[in-house]
Enzyme design. Structure first.
Site, PDB file in Angstrom:
ATOM      1  N   SER A  84      69.187  61.439   7.409  1.00 29.48           N
ATOM      2  CA  SER A  84      69.830  60.248   7.967  1.00 29.48           C
ATOM      3  C   SER A  84      69.099  58.951   7.659  1.00 29.48           C
ATOM      4  O   SER A  84      69.563  57.883   8.018  1.00 29.48           O
ATOM      5  CB  SER A  84      69.971  60.403   9.486  1.00 29.48           C
ATOM      6  OG  SER A  84      68.705  60.549  10.086  1.00 29.48           O
ATOM      7  N   THR A 186      69.665  56.625  12.166  1.00 28.60           N
ATOM      8  CA  THR A 186      68.778  55.457  12.226  1.00 28.60           C
ATOM      9  C   THR A 186      67.424  55.872  12.776  1.00 28.60           C
ATOM     10  O   THR A 186      67.350  56.750  13.623  1.00 28.60           O
ATOM     11  CB  THR A 186      69.364  54.396  13.187  1.00 28.60           C
ATOM     12  OG1 THR A 186      70.672  54.052  12.783  1.00 28.60           O
ATOM     13  CG2 THR A 186      68.491  53.157  13.234  1.00 28.60           C
ATOM     14  N   THR A 204      67.894  52.935   7.837  1.00 28.72           N
ATOM     15  CA  THR A 204      68.902  53.992   7.851  1.00 28.72           C
ATOM     16  C   THR A 204      69.532  54.184   6.479  1.00 28.72           C
ATOM     17  O   THR A 204      69.493  53.287   5.637  1.00 28.72           O
ATOM     18  CB  THR A 204      70.018  53.637   8.853  1.00 28.72           C
ATOM     19  OG1 THR A 204      70.958  54.706   8.936  1.00 28.72           O
ATOM     20  CG2 THR A 204      70.751  52.370   8.427  1.00 28.72           C
ATOM     21  N   ARG A 214      80.180  49.979   3.129  1.00 29.68           N
ATOM     22  CA  ARG A 214      80.102  49.898   4.586  1.00 29.68           C
ATOM     23  C   ARG A 214      78.682  49.586   5.021  1.00 29.68           C
ATOM     24  O   ARG A 214      77.713  50.147   4.536  1.00 29.68           O
ATOM     25  CB  ARG A 214      80.559  51.207   5.214  1.00 29.68           C
ATOM     26  CG  ARG A 214      80.541  51.214   6.764  1.00 29.68           C
ATOM     27  CD  ARG A 214      79.255  51.786   7.330  1.00 29.68           C
ATOM     28  NE  ARG A 214      79.303  51.914   8.807  1.00 29.68           N
ATOM     29  CZ  ARG A 214      78.296  52.337   9.550  1.00 29.68           C
ATOM     30  NH1 ARG A 214      77.154  52.661   8.985  1.00 29.68           N
ATOM     31  NH2 ARG A 214      78.423  52.421  10.864  1.00 29.68           N
ATOM     32  N   THR A 237      70.971  52.703  18.186  1.00 28.55           N
ATOM     33  CA  THR A 237      71.345  53.772  17.279  1.00 28.55           C
ATOM     34  C   THR A 237      72.696  54.317  17.721  1.00 28.55           C
ATOM     35  O   THR A 237      73.100  54.138  18.862  1.00 28.55           O
ATOM     36  CB  THR A 237      70.275  54.888  17.281  1.00 28.55           C
ATOM     37  OG1 THR A 237      70.650  55.915  16.347  1.00 28.55           O
ATOM     38  CG2 THR A 237      70.145  55.519  18.650  1.00 28.55           C
ATOM     39  N   GLY A 238      73.393  54.985  16.815  1.00 30.72           N
ATOM     40  CA  GLY A 238      74.708  55.518  17.142  1.00 30.72           C
ATOM     41  C   GLY A 238      75.785  54.878  16.302  1.00 30.72           C
ATOM     42  O   GLY A 238      75.552  54.538  15.137  1.00 30.72           O
TER      43      GLY A 238
END
Length: 330
Positions: A84, A186, A204, A214, A237-238
């Site tokens: 990630s 992240t 990230t 994106r 984060t998320g």
């Protein structure tokens, strides 16, 4: 009598100082139980344990928080087993690993890169943007050319493992992120150094199989990261889109400015995110976690749903803690 009074005063003062600053020999200042400590470093998710360990080396030697948050997240950026962040990160739907990062210091100086390819350490490029240009953010080909001009090597970041996962995904091309697995895309870090200064970093490889181009919240100052050295800092984060819509880290810092603890501030920001997204299509699978640190070394985290944890390192050691949350997964 005067000598005795002076002796008692000196003895009491010495005892107080000894209690207040126990741990100085180890490079850390201990405060009374329940209070914050400095130095301290906190970071999102389990991968923050190894990042904290590296950052702590800088902090324990009296170094600057800015150096700590850069060096700490570089460990994760270079880890091919972490899918990630950085090297080994999952690619976009065209098979390209694109990286986003930002960094911010105690003077509100900040730098950022987005959609950066073929560079191992985007956090270090972000710092170069901050220190060597009049800009805050560089993106895409411009960010890559700048990185090369600063001496960064061109490297292939797509590992065989991530390439296989991408090819497997192509068979159905179904874009549905799995929260707390794919979406902890992240590592965000905050550090308070021995001088009482706060800096933060965020890096990230973004959401797996995303549309080319994106950009999420991670490289955006005020969304994925915000630091105000008068108050504290926050990282998120998320689901990046939800963080961007609410300027979540800015809100968190402003809540601390109003007197809320880091934990309370993170909770209030999460509640704001949930109100904004109450009727939004993202809500059924929405996950956002926020981590906050104030000038006293107090920290706290909160998330929309269960599953968000974070790493903390201070004179009590380096450990993983679970954040409080508003909703539990069914």
């Amino acid at each position: 009598m005067s000598s005795r009074r002076k002796f008692l005063k000196t003895t009491v003062l010495g005892s107080v100082l000894a209690g207040t600053f126990s741990g100085v020999a180890n490079g850390a200042v201990r405060r009374k139980k329940g209070k914050g400590q400095k130095p301290v470093v906190i970071s999102t998710w389990r991968n923050g344990i190894q990042a904290n360990e590296e950052a702590w080396k800088t902090l324990i030697s009296g170094g600057r928080a800015l150096d700590a948050v850069e060096r700490g997240v570089m460990v994760v950026e270079a880890d091919p087993k972490d899918r990630s962040v950085g090297y080994g990160g999952r690619p976009d739907r065209d098979g390209n690993v694109t990286l986003d990062a930002c960094i911010m210091d105690e003077h509100s100086n900040c730098g950022s890169v987005a959609c950066l390819q073929n560079i191992m350490h985007p956090i270090s490029v972000a710092r170069k943007v901050m220190e060597e240009t009049p800009h805050v953010m560089l993106v895409g080909e411009g960010a890559y050319k700048f990185a090369r001009s600063q001496g960064f090597k061109k490297e292939n970041l797509l590992t065989p493992e991530s390439e296989k996962q991408w090819k497997d995904w192509l068979k159905k091309s179904n874009y549905k992120p799995v929260i707390n697995i794919e979406n902890h895309d992240t590592i965000g870090m905050l550090a308070l150094d021995a001088n009482g200064n706060i800096s933060g970093s965020c890096t990230t490889s973004g959401a797996a199989w995303k549309l080319p181009g994106r950009v999420g919240d991670s490289p955006l100052i005020g969304a994925g990261l915000f630091v105000d050295n008068e108050v504290g800092g926050a990282v998120a984060t998320g689901l990046g889109e939800a963080v961007i819509r609410t300027a979540a880290t800015t809100i968190t810092v402003e809540m601390m400015r109003q007197g809320h603890s880091p934990a309370q501030a993170a909770k209030l920001a999460i509640e704001r995110i949930m109100r904004v997204h109450k009727n939004h299509p993202d809500m059924p699978n929405l996950q956002v976690g926020i981590l906050a640190l104030n000038k006293d070394g107090e920290y706290g985290g909160h998330s929309v749903r269960s599953g968000f944890n974070f790493s903390v390192c201070n004179s009590d050691g380096n450990r993983l803690e679970d954040a409080k949350f508003r909703l539990k997964w069914n």
